[in-house]
Scaffold this motif. Structure first.
Motif: not given
Length: 634
Positions: A594-607
Motif C-alpha cells: 500500500y505504501f508504494d506510490h502511497f496510496p498505491n492505486p494498484q495495491v493488491s490485498g484482501n479487502a
C-alpha cells in the motif's frame, strides 16, 4: 588557598567533589611520589607545597581540600613520579576546557546547576523498546536559514535535539547515540575515548554561538509545558548533554548511552590516564589503569585491579544518576570477557541493577555461548539484553540471494534469545560504515545493487524492515534506515556524499517519503499490538518455492493473536492456502504494498480481512510484500 585534609573521608569519591566552602580532590596515582593541584590554569605552574595532596599508601589515592575553590574552577594535576614530572588531566573530569585539548584544564562541575524537567518521566518496559541509533557528529545540523551545516563542521548534541520531535513522530521509544565521551580529534566513531567522564567537546556549542540554540531548546521545552533555561544553564558540555536527555524524555524517548569499557584510546596523550603516575621505563606491565594487552588501537583496562573496576563502575553510575540515562549499551563485552573481565561484568551489572533497576543493560557479546550474557550470576554475566546477528544475517543473505532460502529466515527468528532479551538490527554503525574494507551495503542497495530506488529495492526493503519490526526481540534502526537511505555512512562531517539525506525523506524524494510513512506505520503497529512485543512465536509456513514465510505471534496466556505473512516472490500469489492458528475473521491491519506510490492505486490485498475455516484461509499476497493480520476478537 592551601590544601588541607578537612572533609577528606574514606567515602570521598575520586575526582573533584564540590562542597560547601571549597572543593575536595581525590586522585589515584599509586606509584607517584608527589601530586599537586594546579588551580586556575597550569601555564608556567611551579609546584607549591600549599598545593600538594597527601597520599594514602594503602589505596594509592592522593587527597586534599581547597577552600575557596568552586564550580568552574580550573584544575590540573601536576604529578612527580619515578619517570619524571608532568601534568595529568583528571581521569574523572566531568568537563574540560573547550580550547587547547589535550593540553587543557578540567573544570569543577556543579551537578545541581541544570534544572531538570523530566520528573514525570517513566521509561518504557524493556520489551517495549524500539531503538534508534545515530552518530551525533553527522546526524543533523541546519543553520537559521535551513541550510545543512554538516559539510562544514561537526554536528552538535543541540542539533540532534532539534530532531527529537521527528523521532517522537517516527514512533521509536529510545535513542542510542554512539559514544559521546571525549576522544582525540574533531571526529571519530567515538570508540576511542580518552576522557570517559567528559562529554566530547566537539559535540557541544561554544558560548559565543549558544544564543540561537538556547531559543531552539526553549521552544522544545515550551512545547511540553516546561519552563525555559537560562543562558548559564545551557552553557557547558555537561549541561548540553543533560538538556538533550531532558528534551528526549519530555518527548517520550528513552536515552541509552553507548559506553566502552573494554579499552581506552587510541590517541592516549601524555596528559591522559595512560601511565597516570609517570613510572620509570613505562611499559606494558607498569601502567596503573591498563593491562599489557591492546584492542582496537587502544589499551585494555586492567580488570583485576579494584580501582580500575571502581573507575568504570562509577562512570556507568554517572550516566544513570547524573545524566538520567535509561540504559547503557556496553561495547564489545566479548573483549572484556576474553581479557579477564568476567567477574567485573557480574559486579557491574549487579551494582547498576541495585542502583537503577529500570535501566536496561545491553551487552554486545559475541562469545561462544551468547546466553551467558543475560543469565544471572554465577552462571552468567547478568546483562538484560544481548546482541544477536541471526536475523540480520538471514535477511541480508536472502536479499543478496547468496543461496539462502526462506528456511534461513525462519531459523533467524527461532535463534533469538528468550523473548525480549535479543537485540537485533539490519543495519548499524559497524555494518554499513564506509571503510576501505567497507562491511556491507545498506538494505536498499543490497535489495537492488543496480538501482536502490527501483520497485525491486523499495518493495524488498519494506519487507525486510517489516520483518525486523514484527520479529521477537528488541529492534534497532540505524539513522536513515527508516527512509530508505542507501549510502554508506562516515563519521567525518566533510564526507558529504555519505551524509543521510534529510531533504529526501521530508519530500524531495517521493520514494523516501513513502518509505518513511511505511516505517512509521510498522512502528505504530508494533506499539499497538502486544503480540508483536511478547514471547509467543510459531512458524506457520516456510514455502521455498514461493519464497514465503508466515509466523504466528501471541501473548502467552492471553492470545491477542497476530499472523505475519511475507514473500520475496516477484509475482503476486493469488488464492494462496495458508494454515491459520484460529478460525474466524482476521483483519488485514498492514500491507506494505500500500505504501508504494502511497496510496498505491494498484495495491493488491484482501479487502481488509480474510476468513479462516478449519485451520486455514485463502489469501492474496502481493509480490515482495509483508502482511499483518489481527484476529478480530483481539
Amino acid at each position: 588557598m592551601a590544601a588541607s585534609q578537612e572533609h577528606i573521608t574514606a567515602g570521598l569519591p575520586r575526582g573533584a567533589t564540590l562542597m560547601d566552602g571549597g572543593v575536595a580532590f581525590r586522585f589515584w596515582a599509586p606509584a607517584a611520589q608527589h601530586v599537586y593541584v594546579a588551580l586556575d590554569g597550569a601555564v608556567n605552574y611551579l609546584p607549591d607545597p600549599g598545593d600538594e595532596l597527601v597520599k594514602d599508601p594503602a589505596t594509592g589515592d592522593w587527597t586534599g581540600f581547597f577552600p575557596g575553590a568552586g564550580a568552574g574552577t580550573k584544575y590540573r594535576f601536576h604529578v612527580i613520579g619515578p619517570g619524571g614530572a608532568g601534568f595529568k588531566r583528571d581521569p574523572r573530569a566531568r568537563e574540560l576546557e573547550l580550547y587547547g585539548y589535550p593540553e587543557c584544564d578540567a573544570l569543577v562541575l556543579d551537578d545541581d546547576a541544570y534544572p531538570w524537567h523530566d520528573q514525570d518521566w517513566t521509561p518504557p518496559d524493556f520489551a517495549d523498546l524500539i531503538v534508534y541509533q545515530f552518530h551525533v557528529g553527522v546526524f543533523s545540523a541546519t543553520d537559521a536559514n535551513g541550510r545543512d551545516r554538516r559539510a562544514h563542521r561537526t554536528a552538535k548534541l543541540l542539533d540532534a535535539a532539534q530532531r527529537v520531535r521527528y523521532l517522537a513522530e517516527l514512533g521509536v521509544t529510545a535513542v542510542q547515540p554512539l559514544p559521546v565521551v571525549e576522544f582525540q580529534g574533531e571526529w571519530s566513531l567515538g570508540y576511542n575515548g580518552t576522557d570517559l567522564f567528559s562529554p566530547e567537546m566537539d559535540y557541544c556549542v561554544d558560548p559565543h554561538a549558544l544564543a540561537p540554540y538556547l531559543d531552539a531548546v526553549n521552544d522544545l521545552l515550551a512545547a511540553k509545558g516546561a519552563g525555559p533555561l537560562k543562558f548559564e544553564q545551557l552553557a557547558g558540555q555537561a549541561n548540553q548533554l543533560k538538556a538533550f536527555v531532558d528534551i528526549c524524555h519530555l518527548h517520550g524517548l528513552a536515552v541509552i548511552f553507548d559506553v566502552v569499557y573494554n579499552h581506552a584510546g587510541g590517541g592516549l596523550d601524555p596528559e591522559s590516564l595512560d601511565y597516570i603516575d609517570l613510572p620509570a621505563d613505562p611499559g606494558p606491565y607498569n601502567n596503573a589503569y591498563f593491562s599489557s594487552e591492546g584492542w582496537a588501537g587502544g589499551r585494555v583496562f586492567a580488570f583485576d585491579r579494584e580501582p580500575v573496576r571502581e573507575f568504570l563502575t562509577a562512570n556507568a553510575l554517572m550516566y544513570l544518576n547524573d545524566y538520567h540515562a535509561d540504559g547503557l549499551r556496553f561495547d564489545e563485552v566479548s573483549v572484556i570477557d576474553a581479557k579477564g573481565g568476567w567477574a567485573f561484568c557480574q559486579d557491574l551489572t549487579r551494582t547498576l541493577r541495585t542502583a537503577k533497576p529500570q535501566a536496561v543493560q545491553i551487552a554486545e557479546y559475541w562469545g561462544e555461548f551468547p546466553r551467558l550474557a543475560v543469565q544471572p550470576p554465577p552462571t552468567g554475566m547478568g546483562f538484560d539484553i544481548a546482541y544477536s546477528d541471526h536475523l540480520r544475517n538471514a535477511v541480508r543473505a536472502v536479499l543478496a540471494d547468496r543461496g539462502a532460502g526462506i528456511a534461513r529466515l525462519a531459523d533467524g527468528l527461532r535463534f533469538q534469545l528468550e523473548s525480549w532479551r535479543s537485540y537485533h538490527c539490519l543495519e548499524n554503525h559497524d555494518v554499513v560504515l564506509d571503510m576501505d574494507d567497507h562491511r556491507s551495503p545498506r538494505i536498499a542497495r543490497l535489495a537492488d545493487g543496480s538501482n536502490p530506488r527501483s520497485w525491486y529495492a523499495r518493495s524488498r526493503s519494506r519487507v525486510a524492515t517489516g520483518l525486523l519490526l514484527t520479529a521477537p526481540g528488541v529492534p534497532m534502526l540505524f539513522m536513515g534506515q527508516e527512509f530508505l537511505e542507501d549510502k554508506l555512512w562516515s563519521d567525518s562531517p566533510g564526507h558529504t556524499n555519505h551524509l543521510i539525506w534529510w531533504d529526501g525523506a521530508l519530500g524531495a524524494d517521493r520514494h523516501m517519503a513513502d518509505f518513511l510513512r511505511c516505517t512509521r506505520d510498522l512502528i505504530r503497529l508494533r506499539r499497538s499490538l502486544p503480540a508483536l512485543r511478547a514471547d509467543g512465536l510459531a512458524a506457520l509456513a516456510a514455502d521455498e518455492q514461493n519464497r514465503l514465510l508466515a509466523f504466528h505471534r501471541w501473548v502467552p496466556g492471553k492470545g491477542r493473536d497476530v499472523v505475519v505473512v511475507l514473500t520475496f516472490s516477484e509475482s503476486t500469489l493469488y488464492d494462496y492456502r495458508l494454515g491459520f492458528p484460529r478460525s474466524g475473521r482476521w483483519r488485514e491491519v498492514l500491507n506494505t504494498d500500500y505504501f508504494d506510490h502511497f496510496p498505491n492505486p494498484q495495491v493488491s490485498g484482501n479487502a481488509g480481512s480474510i476468513e479462516a475455516f478449519n485451520g486455514s484461509a485463502t489469501l492474496t499476497i502481493p509480490a515482495n510484500t509483508l502482511l499483518v493480520f489481527q484476529h478480530e476478537d483481539h
